[in-house]
Design an enzyme around this catalytic site. Structure first.
Site, PDB file in Angstrom:
ATOM      1  CD  GLU A 356      -2.881   1.129   2.388  1.00 42.24           C
ATOM      2  OE1 GLU A 356      -3.834   1.933   2.427  1.00 42.24           O
ATOM      3  OE2 GLU A 356      -2.611   0.370   3.351  1.00 42.24           O
ATOM      4  CG  HIS A 381      -4.480  -1.680   0.278  1.00 38.67           C
ATOM      5  ND1 HIS A 381      -5.541  -0.901  -0.146  1.00 38.67           N
ATOM      6  CD2 HIS A 381      -4.554  -1.729   1.630  1.00 38.67           C
ATOM      7  CE1 HIS A 381      -6.230  -0.498   0.905  1.00 38.67           C
ATOM      8  NE2 HIS A 381      -5.654  -0.989   2.000  1.00 38.67           N
TER       9      HIS A 381
END
Length: 507
Positions: A356, A381
């Protein structure tokens, strides 16, 4: 450069195309039939590219693509705008309204303190008796339910009983609006309000801290989770995997509950909700620990997670680290703690946040590969995944899906125009993906429909179609932590709901 001077690996990759080009250069204009074959082969590789649509599905897909073309040709294209400005446009979108009806399967990446919209928290929870509030030095708020005025806190003074404050004010609408702003990141001018990732993350963490005092109150804890399941069910979601720290539940007298109490509460509420909503499959919890912890503390938490999974196999799904990756400790820092399950000969599924970040080449960026080395079940993510060809290859071979959260990535300033989201590459390659919403309450994006819209319209572009949506919904159950038996049951239920959706909306 001569073809003979090309690197061997690149030459091998380009060989099919080169052969076609050489064959056609001898005859002038490339062969249309071969061109069509190449286009079909490329389209078949994307998510949904090999889904065989029924006649009714093809009819709906034709309608859907026309709606998409109209929206993409409009003066304002929502995925190219900040979500806070695009949301009113999305809410009026025919594509969005169709996606709301679509059975989306499972929500696999949502955090517990941002499950329920903030309006419910303010209009319901803060109106309950014994709710106190104070304002901190940095202008954020804290809440506490207590049978008497809470003790003063160095950064929070004075504590005011909201019931008394509202009685004095008479008109409480301004106060309620102010509290809702404190509990969400939503603002009319996000570019001005959040000039950098540091600024938006600071506000992000303040909102979490504010919500914790409300959600942590034991009676609210259970009501809040039930309300969250209701909101997901209303958005045509049938299963949830919730990330929770399993801490902070307290009573009016200040006494606190342990993590086992929290898991038991989640299990009880889930069973109650499933009993009342037979089409809803259930919920499981991913126990989370903040990545700011020390190695010794992380070892204790991993051992605790192992014990909790033994005690609550039905509801406990696994373990994850949370907190901002760019300012937190990387996975490799905790390698001794994360290796404990293997050392003890037990299985503790991991569901790591990894990648992320947009800081390519950093130690944090390496979390993507380390997550796979620690045998993560999914990657949260995975924004950096497109920069890691080996990690992509391993992820595909291991069957590890990436949990893509488009709106979260945009609001937290990893990408501004969602057409440029790196998941577009993963989607075009048919990489295992699921769509989720991360912190929907903080973004004003309840459920999954908003994120599905952004993924379908922005990340997927004109290449995405009904088969893409079908594949993504299917993936959410296939890559869940459900047992093989429950997974089979879930997919059958979802398939029936999907057929009903197609029949009701195709013309």
């Amino acid at each position: 450069m001569l073809v003979s001077q090309l690197p061997g690996s690149l030459l091998i990759a380009l060989l099919p195309v080169l052969l076609l080009c050489w064959a056609d250069l001898c005859h002038g204009i490339p062969d249309r039939h071969k061109r069509d074959i190449l286009k079909q082969q490329e389209a078949s590789r994307q998510i949904g590219g090999r889904v065989l649509l029924t006649e009714k599905e093809r009819q709906l897909n034709t309608q859907l693509q026309k709606l998409k073309e109209q929206e993409m040709a409009g003066p304002q294209f929502p995925p190219a705008m900040h979500f806070f400005k695009a949301r009113p446009l999305i809410q009026r979108s025919p594509v969005f309204n169709l996606l709301r009806k679509m059975p989306k399967g499972a929500a696999l990446h949502i955090h517990s303190l941002s499950l329920v919209d903030v309006e419910w928290l303010v209009k319901n929870v803060t109106y309950r008796p014994h709710c106190y509030m104070c304002v901190t030095e940095d202008g954020s708020v804290r809440f506490r339910f207590s049978s008497r005025q809470p003790r003063c806190h160095l950064q929070c003074f004075p504590w005011v009983l909201l019931e008394t404050l509202r009685r004095k004010l008479g008109n409480t609408s301004d106060l309620d609006d102010s509290l809702m702003r404190k509990l969400t990141l939503f603002t009319a001018d996000p570019e001005a309000a959040y000039s950098s990732q540091d600024v938006v993350w600071q506000r992000f963490e303040q909102a979490f801290a504010a919500a914790s005092g409300l959600v942590g109150y034991a009676p609210v804890f259970k009501d809040y989770f039930y309300q969250g399941l209701q909101q997901l069910h209303a958005d045509n979601i049938m299963y949830l995997e919730l990330r929770s720290g399993l801490s902070g539940a307290y009573e009016l007298d200040g006494s606190t509950h342990d993590r086992a109490w929290c898991l038991q509460a989640y299990q009880d509420v889930t069973r109650q909700f499933v009993f009342r909503h037979p089409g809803f499959l259930g919920a499981r919890i991913i126990f989370t620990v903040h990545r700011s912890q020390t190695i010794s503390t992380m070892k204790e938490r991993v051992k605790e997670a192992i014990d909790l999974q033994k005690a609550f196999p039905e509801v406990m799904a696994g373990f994850d680290l949370v907190g901002r990756e760019d300012s937190g400790r990387p996975l490799w820092y905790f390698r001794e703690a994360l290796s404990l399950p293997a050392d003890l000969g037990v299985t503790l599924p991991y569901f790591f946040h990894a990648g992320e970040t947009n800081q390519e080449g950093t130690e944090v960026d390496g979390n993507v590969l380390d997550a796979l080395l620690f045998n993560t079940s999914r990657i949260g993510h995975g924004f950096a995944m497109a920069h890691h060809p080996l990690a992509k290859e391993l992820s595909r071979k291991m069957g590890v899906a990436v949990e893509v959260c488009p709106i979260s990535n945009q609001v937290l300033k990893l990408v501004s125009d969602l057409r440029n989201h790196p998941a577009s590459t993963l989607m075009s390659e048919g990489h295992p993906l699921v769509i989720s919403s991360d912190d929907p309450a903080l973004f004003g994006a309840a459920g999954l429909s908003y994120d599905f819209y952004e993924a379908f319209m922005g990340i997927g572009g004109m290449s995405s179609h009904l088969g893409t949506l079908k594949d993504l919904a299917y993936n959410s159950l296939w890559y869940s932590s459900l047992s093989p038996q429950l997974k089979e049951k879930a997919l059958k239920i979802w398939s029936t709901k999907w057929d009903e959706f197609i029949s009701q909306n195709s013309q």
